[in-house]
Design an enzyme around this catalytic site. Structure first.
Site, mmCIF file in Angstrom:
data_model
loop_
_atom_site.group_PDB
_atom_site.id
_atom_site.type_symbol
_atom_site.label_atom_id
_atom_site.label_comp_id
_atom_site.label_asym_id
_atom_site.label_seq_id
_atom_site.Cartn_x
_atom_site.Cartn_y
_atom_site.Cartn_z
ATOM 1 N N HIS A 110 -22.845 51.043 -22.002
ATOM 2 C CA HIS A 110 -22.165 51.882 -22.996
ATOM 3 C C HIS A 110 -22.608 51.571 -24.429
ATOM 4 O O HIS A 110 -22.406 52.382 -25.328
ATOM 5 C CB HIS A 110 -20.634 51.784 -22.859
ATOM 6 C CG HIS A 110 -20.037 50.500 -23.352
ATOM 7 N ND1 HIS A 110 -19.662 49.474 -22.508
ATOM 8 C CD2 HIS A 110 -19.720 50.071 -24.607
ATOM 9 C CE1 HIS A 110 -19.141 48.486 -23.209
ATOM 10 N NE2 HIS A 110 -19.163 48.831 -24.499
ATOM 11 N N ASP A 135 -21.958 49.095 -15.700
ATOM 12 C CA ASP A 135 -22.009 49.032 -17.165
ATOM 13 C C ASP A 135 -23.036 48.007 -17.647
ATOM 14 O O ASP A 135 -22.767 47.199 -18.542
ATOM 15 C CB ASP A 135 -20.633 48.706 -17.743
ATOM 16 C CG ASP A 135 -20.548 49.028 -19.235
ATOM 17 O OD1 ASP A 135 -21.452 49.721 -19.744
ATOM 18 O OD2 ASP A 135 -19.584 48.579 -19.884
ATOM 19 N N SER A 176 -19.197 43.839 -27.123
ATOM 20 C CA SER A 176 -19.698 44.326 -25.839
ATOM 21 C C SER A 176 -21.155 43.948 -25.626
ATOM 22 O O SER A 176 -21.993 44.137 -26.509
ATOM 23 C CB SER A 176 -19.556 45.846 -25.760
ATOM 24 O OG SER A 176 -18.215 46.226 -25.678
#
EC number: 3.4.21.-
Length: 323
Positions: A147, A188, A266
């Site tokens: 992402h 992810d 992230s």
């Protein structure tokens, strides 16, 4: 000064323990009969002497006990202080050892001219988002979340770029364009590649996630809100969690932690106390509209990453399979 105060209080205490009769006698003796004065004076001297001896004995025992108790308390304080210093030193060493492996990722959209041409100069580009990642090997492979680079992965017009900033083994900071090697939206995960140009990189040391225990310490390093190389500390709060992936599927066996994972963290590594990577920081529960960590944060377990990344490096992801 302390002893003088203690003696004064002791004398006051002794005087106040005398009965009203004795006190009145003392006053009367001062104003009348010599016989009564002598008798009462002797009696009072005896009482005072006995009380003073008792008080001296008590004070002496307190003087011996208080320094001993103070010494024990001081020693315990020093031990706790040393423990804190040792823990802090371990944290500092862990950060210094592992942070050179963490990279800063900027997702950039290139501008167009009035005629529709794309300006290739990244300096004029618009930063669409930031994230983190880490060096996988010395060849320049970078692991991050899907992402983080999703716009680049799905770019059909050549507008998206990915800028990766990091330090080499000598501590020299540099930036390179990150090119997509492989993608796994289900978990992810994404693998980028940068040109090292002869620089030696600092790959992470891989750990395992199948033997983690709830309560053990863990450390997250990343770039929350663009603040590069930020360290947050917490514990493993839960294991075997299920979280959603970017394509709507579920990521199983996720690690839950209370180490803060905010926007920009992230893709960064979650580490154990040895500095080994045990997960990839990926998500946090937030209060609606706040965008801030709630203390319930998640990382993809490193065992999943180890199964996925080598396959992506070898086989890659065809451009047509990105959409």
């Amino acid at each position: 000064m302390t002893m003088a105060l203690a003696s004064s209080k002791a004398f006051s205490s002794i005087f106040n323990t005398l009965s009203p009769i004795n006190q009145s006698k003392f006053v009367l003796a001062c104003s009348g009969s010599n016989h009564v004065d002598v008798i009462d004076r002797r009696r009072r001297i005896m009482i005072f002497g006995s009380s003073l001896a008792l008080t001296s004995s008590l004070l002496g025992s307190n003087q011996q006990r208080l320094p001993m108790e103070s010494a024990i308390a001081l020693e315990q304080f020093k031990e706790k202080e040393e423990e804190l210093e040792e823990e802090e030193e371990r944290n500092v060493n862990l950060f210094q050892k592992t942070s050179p492996s963490v990279v800063y990722i900027e997702a950039i959209e290139l501008p167009k001219t009035s005629s529709g041409d794309i300006l290739t100069d990244e300096e004029n580009g618009k930063i669409e988002g930031t994230g983190s990642g880490f060096v996988w090997d010395k060849l320049g492979h970078i692991v991050t979340n899907y992402h983080v680079i999703a716009k680049l992965a799905t770019d059909q017009f050549g507008l998206q770029r990915c800028k990766v900033s990091l330090v080499d083994a000598k501590g020299t900071r540099f930036s390179k364009e990150g090119k997509i090697v492989g993608l796994d939206p289900d978990n992810d995960l994404a693998v980028l590649k940068i040109e090292t140009e002869g620089r030696e990189l600092n790959p992470v040391v891989l750990g395992t996630s199948n033997d983690l225990r709830v309560g053990q310490s863990c450390f997250a390093i990343g770039n929350p809100y663009g603040y590069e190389n930020t360290l947050t500390i917490g514990v493993v709060s839960g294991l075997g969690r299920e979280i959603p992936s970017p394509n709507g599927k579920s990521i199983s066996e996720a690690i839950q932690t209370d180490a803060d994972i905010n926007s920009g963290n992230s893709g960064g590594p979650l580490l154990d106390s040895y500095g080994h990577t045990i997960g990839v920081n990926t998500a946090t529960f937030t209060r609606k509209g706040s965008g801030m960590s709630s203390g319930v944060n998640f990382a993809i377990p490193i065992d999943t990453v180890v199964r996925t990344v080598p396959y992506l490096i070898v086989y890659g992801t065809a451009y047509r399979d990105r959409f």
